[in-house]
Design a protein around this motif. Sequence first.
Motif, mmCIF file in Angstrom:
data_model
loop_
_atom_site.group_PDB
_atom_site.id
_atom_site.type_symbol
_atom_site.label_atom_id
_atom_site.label_comp_id
_atom_site.label_asym_id
_atom_site.label_seq_id
_atom_site.Cartn_x
_atom_site.Cartn_y
_atom_site.Cartn_z
ATOM 1 N N VAL A 109 0.840 -1.201 0.000
ATOM 2 C CA VAL A 109 0.000 0.000 0.000
ATOM 3 C C VAL A 109 0.877 1.253 0.000
ATOM 4 C CG1 VAL A 109 -1.689 1.325 1.341
ATOM 5 C CG2 VAL A 109 -1.962 -1.148 1.081
ATOM 6 N N GLU A 110 1.938 1.232 0.790
ATOM 7 C CA GLU A 110 2.877 2.353 0.847
ATOM 8 C C GLU A 110 3.435 2.680 -0.537
ATOM 9 O OE1 GLU A 110 5.249 5.322 1.725
ATOM 10 O OE2 GLU A 110 4.150 4.425 3.393
ATOM 11 N N GLU A 111 3.826 1.655 -1.276
ATOM 12 C CA GLU A 111 4.415 1.878 -2.597
ATOM 13 C C GLU A 111 3.361 2.163 -3.661
ATOM 14 O OE1 GLU A 111 6.677 -1.624 -3.320
ATOM 15 O OE2 GLU A 111 8.076 -1.285 -1.662
ATOM 16 N N ARG A 112 2.211 1.532 -3.524
ATOM 17 C CA ARG A 112 1.177 1.618 -4.552
ATOM 18 C C ARG A 112 0.634 3.042 -4.700
ATOM 19 N NH1 ARG A 112 -1.874 2.750 -7.663
ATOM 20 N NH2 ARG A 112 -3.699 1.713 -8.548
ATOM 21 N N ALA A 267 -2.063 7.850 13.389
ATOM 22 C CA ALA A 267 -3.183 7.595 12.477
ATOM 23 C C ALA A 267 -2.822 6.510 11.468
ATOM 24 C CB ALA A 267 -3.561 8.888 11.754
ATOM 25 N N LEU A 268 -1.615 6.562 10.929
ATOM 26 C CA LEU A 268 -1.185 5.531 9.984
ATOM 27 C C LEU A 268 -1.125 4.164 10.651
ATOM 28 C CD1 LEU A 268 1.724 7.487 8.222
ATOM 29 C CD2 LEU A 268 -0.598 7.136 7.362
ATOM 30 N N ASP A 269 -0.620 4.129 11.874
ATOM 31 C CA ASP A 269 -0.516 2.862 12.604
ATOM 32 C C ASP A 269 -1.887 2.291 12.966
ATOM 33 O OD1 ASP A 269 2.218 3.103 12.459
ATOM 34 O OD2 ASP A 269 2.458 3.848 14.509
ATOM 35 N N ASN A 270 -2.909 3.137 12.939
ATOM 36 C CA ASN A 270 -4.261 2.693 13.277
ATOM 37 C C ASN A 270 -5.163 2.615 12.052
ATOM 38 O OD1 ASN A 270 -4.786 2.433 16.416
ATOM 39 N ND2 ASN A 270 -3.295 4.103 16.117
ATOM 40 N N GLY A 271 -4.540 2.383 10.891
ATOM 41 C CA GLY A 271 -5.317 2.023 9.710
ATOM 42 C C GLY A 271 -5.668 3.127 8.750
ATOM 43 N N CYS A 272 -5.243 4.368 9.004
ATOM 44 C CA CYS A 272 -5.519 5.444 8.053
ATOM 45 C C CYS A 272 -4.527 5.373 6.881
ATOM 46 C CB CYS A 272 -5.411 6.810 8.735
ATOM 47 S SG CYS A 272 -6.678 7.117 9.981
ATOM 48 N N VAL A 273 -5.011 5.574 5.689
ATOM 49 C CA VAL A 273 -4.165 5.621 4.494
ATOM 50 C C VAL A 273 -4.205 7.041 3.960
ATOM 51 C CG1 VAL A 273 -3.817 4.769 2.153
ATOM 52 C CG2 VAL A 273 -4.572 3.200 3.953
ATOM 53 N N LEU A 274 -3.081 7.740 4.109
ATOM 54 C CA LEU A 274 -2.985 9.124 3.673
ATOM 55 C C LEU A 274 -2.050 9.203 2.469
ATOM 56 C CD1 LEU A 274 -2.544 10.824 7.181
ATOM 57 C CD2 LEU A 274 -4.675 10.419 5.922
ATOM 58 N N VAL A 275 -2.519 9.854 1.395
ATOM 59 C CA VAL A 275 -1.724 9.961 0.166
ATOM 60 C C VAL A 275 -1.319 11.408 -0.059
ATOM 61 C CG1 VAL A 275 -2.851 7.961 -0.867
ATOM 62 C CG2 VAL A 275 -3.839 10.229 -1.257
#
Length: 452
Positions: A109-112, A267-275
């Motif tokens: 997900v990080e790379e995508r 937030a990232l560690d708790n499932g948030c995906v920020l782009v």
Amino acid sequence: MGTHEDLGGANGHPWFGTHRIKPAAPAETIRQMLRHELRDTGWPYQPVLPAAPMAIPRASYAEVFRVSVALVELLRRTALETGRTNADRLAAYGMPAEEDRLWIDDAFVEERYADSVVRPDLVIGPDGPQFLEFNVSGALGGVVETQSRLAVWNGLHADRDGRVPYRSPNPLAVRAEMFRSLAADLALAPRVAVVGSSRVPGVEPRYFEMETDYYNSHGLTARFFEPEELHRAWDCAPHLRHSIGLRNFTIPDWLEAGIDTAPVQDALDNGCVLVGTQTSTFLHSKLTMGLLSEGRPWMTEGERRLVERYLPWTRVLSERKTEREGRQVDLLPFVLANREQLVLKAALGDCGKQVVLGRETDQAAWESAVGEALASGPSIVQQFVRPQGCKVSLITDGSDEPQDVDVAPVLGPLVFGGRPAGLFCRFYGDGTAGIVNVRGSISSSDNVMVAV
């Protein structure tokens, strides 16, 4: 009375076409509307403003976005191949320690989603578009500005049925679709967190709220979060979580303003995906342009020709041999001996900072700058491109009528989720060319380019 006028060869470089759009209202009306749309956002006061959208042929418009999307994908592949892990890539790029944070635990997900939000910067050279750098970050300038300029032009130029005599995507509409696609990809609710801070100099809350207001009125649920409020995006009932969103900040800006990034990591560690994700920093680095310009083993012949056509000759600065116009040269002696042909750029930097134009520097200063770049960290050298111009209609403070000025614009195509989202451009209203920072000069101005 038509909406367009044909300037013929007087419009400058042929790439810009021959037509432009006529002003649709008195100068003072246009001036007031433009300033009203960008009020209370932190955008600087501009004594020089556009009188109409800048128009280019549809073929030119399509070319910019077609090439932007293709080059960004090549940049992404180039950046990812520099190392198998984040640690490997950080070392390969010589990234500062403060960039080793805000990673998403899921590496795919990080790379995508590293290239979800992109704005290349390009100029029109003697042979057409030349891409000078790639801004890959959720904190891109030009989005709200393009949205606001376009709102004014649409209001002035639309007919009774709402039709306008040009084509342009709506930036926030495209970004809304990007978030809908992201939510669908991840099987999450389309509830969007816009993460930023009005404590960064030059930014006001309305800058972020304009975006969330748009989403909330177009089928998404969105909220602007200052970092200390961000726990409310995930520490709540599942149906109230804002699990996708935009990183509308840069780590250096926050650290300089004394803002803690830890709430974002929570937030990232708790499932948030920020782009765009932290991996975007590798694409943003100008080293990636140098690597791509030099060629990668996996590139096809078509990809090599695309890079040669649209990317100026760019090399990572170091003591080594490299190819130049079909022959091998010692890079460092070549750079020192050919300053008037070259530009020196630090790998990381924004708004024209850490950029030295060889032709505007004497030999001693150039040699000193090159030496400092070698000693201080990663840098590139790039072939200087002489920007070509076009004729635009501008409104200056105190004038009742628009004035024609020949300008050399820097184009910034907005690309969200791989889709065209509008064409931001900036220029000096006095007709000079160079590094255009809208916040850096009294004659700086900006506009949106549209297709006709």
